[in-house]
Design a protein around this motif. Sequence first.
Motif, PDB file in Angstrom:
ATOM      1  N   LEU A  62       0.860  -1.717   0.017  1.00 29.64           N
ATOM      2  CA  LEU A  62      -0.014  -0.204  -0.027  1.00 29.64           C
ATOM      3  C   LEU A  62       0.597   1.466   0.067  1.00 29.64           C
ATOM      4  CD1 LEU A  62      -2.640  -0.582   2.098  1.00 29.64           C
ATOM      5  CD2 LEU A  62      -3.606  -0.204   0.117  1.00 29.64           C
ATOM      6  N   GLY A  63       1.929   1.075   0.919  1.00 29.21           N
ATOM      7  CA  GLY A  63       2.717   2.260   0.994  1.00 29.21           C
ATOM      8  C   GLY A  63       3.085   2.483  -0.107  1.00 29.21           C
ATOM      9  N   ALA A  64       4.328   1.440  -1.016  1.00 31.84           N
ATOM     10  CA  ALA A  64       4.217   1.742  -2.557  1.00 31.84           C
ATOM     11  C   ALA A  64       3.648   2.185  -3.669  1.00 31.84           C
ATOM     12  CB  ALA A  64       5.016   0.493  -2.456  1.00 31.84           C
ATOM     13  N   LEU A  65       2.387   1.467  -3.664  1.00 31.66           N
ATOM     14  CA  LEU A  65       1.715   2.058  -4.737  1.00 31.66           C
ATOM     15  C   LEU A  65       0.930   3.624  -4.519  1.00 31.66           C
ATOM     16  CD1 LEU A  65      -1.420  -0.830  -5.242  1.00 31.66           C
ATOM     17  CD2 LEU A  65      -0.057   0.681  -6.313  1.00 31.66           C
ATOM     18  N   THR A  66       0.960   3.662  -3.028  1.00 28.83           N
ATOM     19  CA  THR A  66       1.104   6.091  -3.594  1.00 28.83           C
ATOM     20  C   THR A  66       1.951   6.319  -3.413  1.00 28.83           C
ATOM     21  OG1 THR A  66       1.471   5.921  -0.936  1.00 28.83           O
ATOM     22  CG2 THR A  66      -0.217   5.213  -0.970  1.00 28.83           C
ATOM     23  N   LEU A  67       3.323   5.964  -3.205  1.00 28.56           N
ATOM     24  CA  LEU A  67       4.462   6.666  -3.486  1.00 28.56           C
ATOM     25  C   LEU A  67       4.593   7.018  -4.867  1.00 28.56           C
ATOM     26  CD1 LEU A  67       7.575   4.890  -1.686  1.00 28.56           C
ATOM     27  CD2 LEU A  67       6.879   7.551  -1.460  1.00 28.56           C
ATOM     28  N   SER A  68       4.792   5.557  -5.730  1.00 32.24           N
ATOM     29  CA  SER A  68       4.383   6.027  -7.091  1.00 32.24           C
ATOM     30  C   SER A  68       4.424   5.053  -7.975  1.00 32.24           C
ATOM     31  CB  SER A  68       6.101   6.636  -7.371  1.00 32.24           C
ATOM     32  OG  SER A  68       6.861   5.415  -7.411  1.00 32.24           O
ATOM     33  N   ALA A  69       3.856   4.993  -9.047  1.00 31.59           N
ATOM     34  CA  ALA A  69       2.911   4.079  -9.762  1.00 31.59           C
ATOM     35  C   ALA A  69       4.178   3.163 -10.553  1.00 31.59           C
ATOM     36  CB  ALA A  69       2.352   4.533 -11.280  1.00 31.59           C
ATOM     37  N   LEU A  70       5.912   3.683 -10.643  1.00 25.12           N
ATOM     38  CA  LEU A  70       7.424   3.082 -10.961  1.00 25.12           C
ATOM     39  C   LEU A  70       7.186   2.400 -10.165  1.00 25.12           C
ATOM     40  CD1 LEU A  70       8.765   2.840 -13.167  1.00 25.12           C
ATOM     41  CD2 LEU A  70       9.970   4.437 -11.770  1.00 25.12           C
ATOM     42  N   GLN A  71       7.260   2.522  -9.185  1.00 25.79           N
ATOM     43  CA  GLN A  71       7.865   2.273  -7.834  1.00 25.79           C
ATOM     44  C   GLN A  71       6.635   1.040  -7.631  1.00 25.79           C
ATOM     45  OE1 GLN A  71       8.311   5.005  -4.162  1.00 25.79           O
ATOM     46  NE2 GLN A  71       9.585   3.637  -3.588  1.00 25.79           N
ATOM     47  N   ALA A  72       5.378   1.601  -7.324  1.00 32.11           N
ATOM     48  CA  ALA A  72       4.730   0.102  -7.500  1.00 32.11           C
ATOM     49  C   ALA A  72       4.419  -1.348  -8.670  1.00 32.11           C
ATOM     50  CB  ALA A  72       2.983   0.509  -7.855  1.00 32.11           C
ATOM     51  N   LEU A  73       5.789  -0.541  -9.848  1.00 32.37           N
ATOM     52  CA  LEU A  73       5.763  -2.190 -10.548  1.00 32.37           C
ATOM     53  C   LEU A  73       6.907  -2.443 -10.222  1.00 32.37           C
ATOM     54  CD1 LEU A  73       5.340   0.090 -14.533  1.00 32.37           C
ATOM     55  CD2 LEU A  73       3.866  -2.714 -13.195  1.00 32.37           C
ATOM     56  N   VAL A  74       7.759  -1.690  -9.452  1.00 30.03           N
ATOM     57  CA  VAL A  74       9.277  -2.051  -8.980  1.00 30.03           C
ATOM     58  C   VAL A  74       8.688  -3.554  -8.168  1.00 30.03           C
ATOM     59  CG1 VAL A  74      11.362  -2.408  -7.983  1.00 30.03           C
ATOM     60  CG2 VAL A  74      10.755  -0.338  -9.844  1.00 30.03           C
ATOM     61  N   VAL A  75       7.622  -3.081  -7.511  1.00 31.33           N
ATOM     62  CA  VAL A  75       7.651  -3.899  -6.142  1.00 31.33           C
ATOM     63  C   VAL A  75       6.635  -4.595  -7.199  1.00 31.33           C
ATOM     64  CG1 VAL A  75       5.651  -4.131  -4.492  1.00 31.33           C
ATOM     65  CG2 VAL A  75       7.268  -1.838  -4.474  1.00 31.33           C
ATOM     66  N   GLY A  76       6.152  -4.260  -8.019  1.00 29.32           N
ATOM     67  CA  GLY A  76       5.375  -6.152  -8.163  1.00 29.32           C
ATOM     68  C   GLY A  76       6.327  -6.626  -8.843  1.00 29.32           C
ATOM     69  N   GLY A  77       7.817  -6.536  -9.833  1.00 25.64           N
ATOM     70  CA  GLY A  77       8.070  -7.429 -10.427  1.00 25.64           C
ATOM     71  C   GLY A  77       8.818  -7.914  -8.939  1.00 25.64           C
ATOM     72  N   LEU A  78       8.851  -7.121  -7.950  1.00 27.18           N
ATOM     73  CA  LEU A  78      10.186  -7.843  -6.936  1.00 27.18           C
ATOM     74  C   LEU A  78       9.424  -9.098  -6.015  1.00 27.18           C
ATOM     75  CD1 LEU A  78      11.222  -4.968  -4.456  1.00 27.18           C
ATOM     76  CD2 LEU A  78      12.698  -6.886  -5.308  1.00 27.18           C
ATOM     77  N   VAL A  79       7.390  -8.721  -6.421  1.00 36.33           N
ATOM     78  CA  VAL A  79       7.063  -9.562  -5.840  1.00 36.33           C
ATOM     79  C   VAL A  79       6.574 -11.309  -6.262  1.00 36.33           C
ATOM     80  CG1 VAL A  79       4.466 -10.076  -5.685  1.00 36.33           C
ATOM     81  CG2 VAL A  79       5.727  -8.310  -4.282  1.00 36.33           C
ATOM     82  N   VAL A  80       6.460 -10.842  -8.132  1.00 40.09           N
ATOM     83  CA  VAL A  80       6.835 -11.907  -8.872  1.00 40.09           C
ATOM     84  C   VAL A  80       7.957 -12.580  -8.453  1.00 40.09           C
ATOM     85  CG1 VAL A  80       6.893 -12.026 -11.476  1.00 40.09           C
ATOM     86  CG2 VAL A  80       5.305 -10.409 -10.886  1.00 40.09           C
ATOM     87  N   GLU A  81       9.154 -12.231  -8.468  1.00 36.40           N
ATOM     88  CA  GLU A  81      10.073 -12.213  -8.197  1.00 36.40           C
ATOM     89  C   GLU A  81       9.846 -13.562  -7.197  1.00 36.40           C
ATOM     90  OE1 GLU A  81      12.950 -13.245 -10.217  1.00 36.40           O
ATOM     91  OE2 GLU A  81      14.442 -14.031  -8.326  1.00 36.40           O
TER      92      GLU A  81
END
Lengths: 619, 204
Positions: A320-339
């Motif tokens: 949630l925190g990451a999403l509020t920071l930025s979409a880009l970060q969210a993408l990175v986070v998404g990548g991390l999660v997938v990984e």
Amino acid sequence: MLLLTPEDMALPAMSMFVATLRSALWEAQDGPITLDVESLDLGWARGPVYTQALHTWYLAKYRERRPDALIAFRTDTIQLALELRQELWPDIPLIVLSEDGQLWNHTPRPERVAGLWLRYDWRATVELALRLLPDTRRLAFVNGSSPWEQAQQELLVRELQPLLAHRGLEFIDLSQLPLAQMLERARTLPDHTAVLTYTFMTDPSGRPFVGREIARMFLAASNRPSFALHDTVMGLGFIGGALVSYEAVGEQLGQLTARVLGGAREEFLQPLKPTSSDARLTVDARALRRWGIPRERVPAGVRLIFDEPTLWERYRWWLLGALTLSALQALVVGGLVVERRRRMRAQAELAERQRLEKLAEQEARRTLDQLAHMGRVAALGELAASLAHELNQPLAAILSNAQAARRLLDAPHTELAEVREALGDIISDDKRAGEVIHRMRALLKREEPRQELHSLNDLVGEVASLLANDMHLRGANLRLSLAPTLPGILGDGIQLQQVMLNLLINGLDAMTELPEGQRELRVGTASPGPGQVELSVQDSGGGIEPSRLARIFEPFYSTKDHGLGMGLSISRSIVEAHGGRLEAQSPPGQGALLRCVFPSVDPESAHVPTPRHALPRGR
Amino acid sequence: MSQPPATLFLVDDDESVLRGLGRLLRAAGHVTKSFSSPAQFLAQLSGDTPGCAVLDLRMPGLNGLELQQVMASKGCHLPVIFITGHGDVPASVRAMKAGAVDFLLKPFDEQHLLAAIEQALRKDAAARAGRAERAVLHARHAALTPREREVCTLVAQGLTNKEVALRLGTTEKTIKVHRARVIQKLEVDSVAELVRFVDRLGQG
């Protein structure tokens, strides 16, 4: 130590209980103990004739083997244990594990009895079910039909009656149904039903079951959530219950036994203490998800097992925190999660594979033990004529002496000295017959394999004496050449003897074509190299063709007309399980030579002195 | 002639069975001699003791059936009872064919054993009496001259004096004299008895 258990050791609860009891005793004694386990199979067989037979059998078996203490589990077994103790060793302590806390509240407690009370908390289990499934209106109960299970059911009904009445619950009793009908009913239970299961040892037709297997079938059939009382069945799909941990119970009973053996007399006076593992309320998180029961309903203090939080639950705030920071970060986070998910999946797969491999290994080990047992039974079957002869000899002497003694007593001038001698002979012949049965029984016994230090020479000696009569009947000579000193070997004595029995019988079979004077079986022990002991068996038969030599260890390959082709393959598995190897050779013109080489135990220091074995008697 | 008492010869390599067996039979009033091996038994076998033998079937060295044969070849006529802890049908058939009185499976009851022993002792006594009688007959027969023996044989075959005379190339009167001598020496009263005598002699 002699432990009497009511049911088959193969039942998971029993084997877990015995295993932890054994290790707790071992720990408390600071060294190995001998724990003889007798399973009375009371769920599957009972009645006065059976009890009488058990009684007679144990009298015979334990006449010469006095245990330090007797341990008994369950009221019906305790009763039998008391009777046996009265007759055999009235002065040894009895340690009991009773499921009835009131056991001695109405009758005087026998002397030197200490014990624990194992409580099955039906009420707590039902209360848990009602918390998790608040709209429950019916309680279905599943239980076996053996007399002990029926008695337990009466207790349960008495204990639950007030709760059922208070909550207006309907009670559906599935326990009087044969298995097939019970499963059928389980498929069509009405809505708002919770199922409480207890044990599945026998159905009304008297068919015996292994509870865990039936539990699995029942869970597959049942259309309603089910609760259980034994921790051994958790993980199969039960939601949970007040679980009895047989591991903890075994350990506590082992510690109590150790205290009693250490001289703690006060334990004989105290009332039965409940085991501390009582009513460990436990819930299977996976089962909760399957039945759609919200986690919030699980009361505080209840242990949650198989709980793997979802990724969302675990990383919710972070995401949630990451999403509020930025979409880009969210993408990175998404990548991390997938990984991470990928890595976790890989890890889970690896863990699963390792688990399966371990299971397969255990399964293979169990199969080997079962095969080994079957092999022994088959081998002894081949010796049946010989064993009958071994028993008939002392029986004939006993009968003649007894009838002679009767005649002597009826004579006008009774010669008491002669009567006394006759009685003396009767006693020694009875012991001789007992020995034969004891040896046979030892070989037939099915136990967990043990790791013990053995002298190869002693093992060979016992097998040779068991076979001596058969050798004689088959007109064969046995030549033992045993190394005067030999390092010890670590392993299961009975399994090792099975290998020997097998090799010797094979050798005998290989010589049937020869004229009687030429049948010679040579059995030797040696230490072929440092850290090694060897057993060799050579017959004087026609040997093995080179083309067959490679195949004789394959399962179901036999050179005998009536052979199963299992003996050598089982033998090789046993030898390999002991870290050794088994090889066959066929030196030209010299018959077949089978060699087992085992690792020995500490060749420098552990020289087990070897008594010279007298050659077996002529019959 | 006073006979030694009937003796039961017991042969079994299992010392314990041998002791029990001996004790039982002695308690039942018999005289026993025990041997723990066939060789021991054969070494002590004296010619003409009345009795019977109780043999174990399975013994190292010589089994009971072989022992039975050796006994027969040595002219020992003791009736045999076999006892065995491992009863197989072929062995019992062979034993009975070779003339054994009985074949008992261990553990056996005293009633069966004692009945078999009674039967064996009766058989032995009868055989012994038969042998004694034949010995007497042989002695008498041996007292005949060669010519008298010829006459005896022909008369017993049912020939008349005249036919015998013709056959032997002599006169009827001479034959009559020979015949009277034969009847006298064989201690029989008539031609009919003479025929029976020769019959019994022939059985020996």
